[in-house]
Design an enzyme around this catalytic site. Structure first.
Site, PDB file in Angstrom:
ATOM      1  N   SER A 154      -5.518  10.264-104.363  1.00 42.04           N
ATOM      2  CA  SER A 154      -4.392   8.774-104.896  1.00 42.04           C
ATOM      3  C   SER A 154      -4.082   8.879-106.064  1.00 42.04           C
ATOM      4  CB  SER A 154      -5.457   7.921-104.516  1.00 42.04           C
ATOM      5  OG  SER A 154      -4.987   6.579-105.241  1.00 42.04           O
ATOM      6  N   TYR A 167     -13.439   4.938-108.046  1.00 43.53           N
ATOM      7  CA  TYR A 167     -13.141   5.219-107.024  1.00 43.53           C
ATOM      8  C   TYR A 167     -11.863   6.275-108.130  1.00 43.53           C
ATOM      9  CZ  TYR A 167      -8.939   5.163-104.009  1.00 43.53           C
ATOM     10  OH  TYR A 167      -7.464   5.969-102.936  1.00 43.53           O
TER      11      TYR A 167
END
Length: 295
Positions: A154, A167
């Site tokens: 990501s 995350y």
């Protein structure tokens, strides 16, 4: 619309993967499903895995109905070493696997002041440990003739996201895991690369982009936002899928240890300023013609 202009279809000059075996973790929804569809459309024999058999069955049916290819399904939790090993076995032919996409991932929003140990272990368990176990089992099935492993990271790995520390940290660790695996497995003929998606039109992405604040943030930080036929700042998951097909193919035969951002430019550092007003004074006609905004 031509195939080149349709993000849901691979263009005619796209690489082919005919007859190759592939496993996609988290392949029943979102980006993983788009990747599975694209690999199948490129000719690969694709197995998707995830913890929910019903979700996997729906994705297989959707692929068949759309004429993208038949998918196989294997129920597996990527944090369980025995289950992911079984999924690799199911995806292999004669004990050999050609392509593995470690896509399974989870997020846990929350402040550093509030996240518990269990909250941290959700993203770390799936995004880091789950990817490591996927690489381990897949690489063992690739030792005989080599192969390609693609991790799905990501832009959060390289651009801090407030209230998403667990995350972001897990994705940064995944990036380093990708590089370590590339260095270790290269001599075995196994390439390991990663893709860093930005804001994508998945269920989670659409929900996050529903707020006015995030809409404004996405548009401001994504140079390509709204540049398509529709005024939509989110990217199509098929763009990520195309990158995976490339990295899995012979066209990327000399590429390993790389992290490719498919993010509309949102991984770029934020601009330190905007001197458009000066450009408008120097080139008023040209700027009015070529760039929207105040005169």
């Amino acid at each position: 619309m031509s195939a080149a202009g349709d993000p849901g279809r691979i263009a005619g000059q796209a690489p082919r993967l005919d007859g190759r075996t592939a496993l996609v973790t988290g392949g029943g929804t979102g980006i993983g499903k788009a990747i599975a569809f694209a690999l199948a459309e490129a000719g690969a024999v694709v197995t998707i895995c995830g913890p929910d058999a019903g979700v996997l069955a729906d994705a297989c049916a959707e692929s068949a109905a759309a004429g993208r290819g038949e998918l196989q399904a294997a129920t597996a939790d990527v944090t369980d070493e025995a289950q992911i090993a079984a999924a690799v076995d199911a995806a292999s032919r004669d004990g050999a696997l050609d392509i593995a996409v470690a896509n399974a991932g989870v997020a846990r929003p929350g402040s550093l002041l509030h996240l518990t140990a269990d909250d941290w272990m959700g993203p770390i368990g799936v995004n880091v440990l789950g990817t490591a176990l996927t690489i381990k089992s897949a690489a063992r099935a690739m030792r005989a003739k080599g192969g390609s492993i693609v991790t799905i990271s990501s832009i959060a790995a390289v651009r801090p996201v407030a209230f998403m520390a667990a995350y972001s940290v897990s994705k940064a660790a995944l990036d380093e895991l990708t590089r370590c695996a590339a260095a270790e497995l290269g001599p075995l003929g196994i390439r390991v690369n990663g893709v860093r998606p930005g804001w994508m039109r998945t269920e989670a992405g659409a929900a996050a982009a529903a707020s006015d604040a995030n809409q404004a943030l996405i548009r401001a930080s994504t140079p390509l936002a709204g540049s398509g036929a529709e005024d939509d700042p989110l990217g199509d998951p098929a763009y990520v899928a195309r990158a995976v097909v490339y990295l899995a193919s012979d066209q990327a035969a000399w590429t390993t240890g790389q992290l490719l951002g498919v993010c509309g430019g949102s991984s770029l550092p934020p601009s330190a300023g905007d001197f458009g007003y000066v450009a408008r004074m120097l080139y008023p006609g040209e700027m009015a013609r070529d760039f929207a905004g105040p005169e």
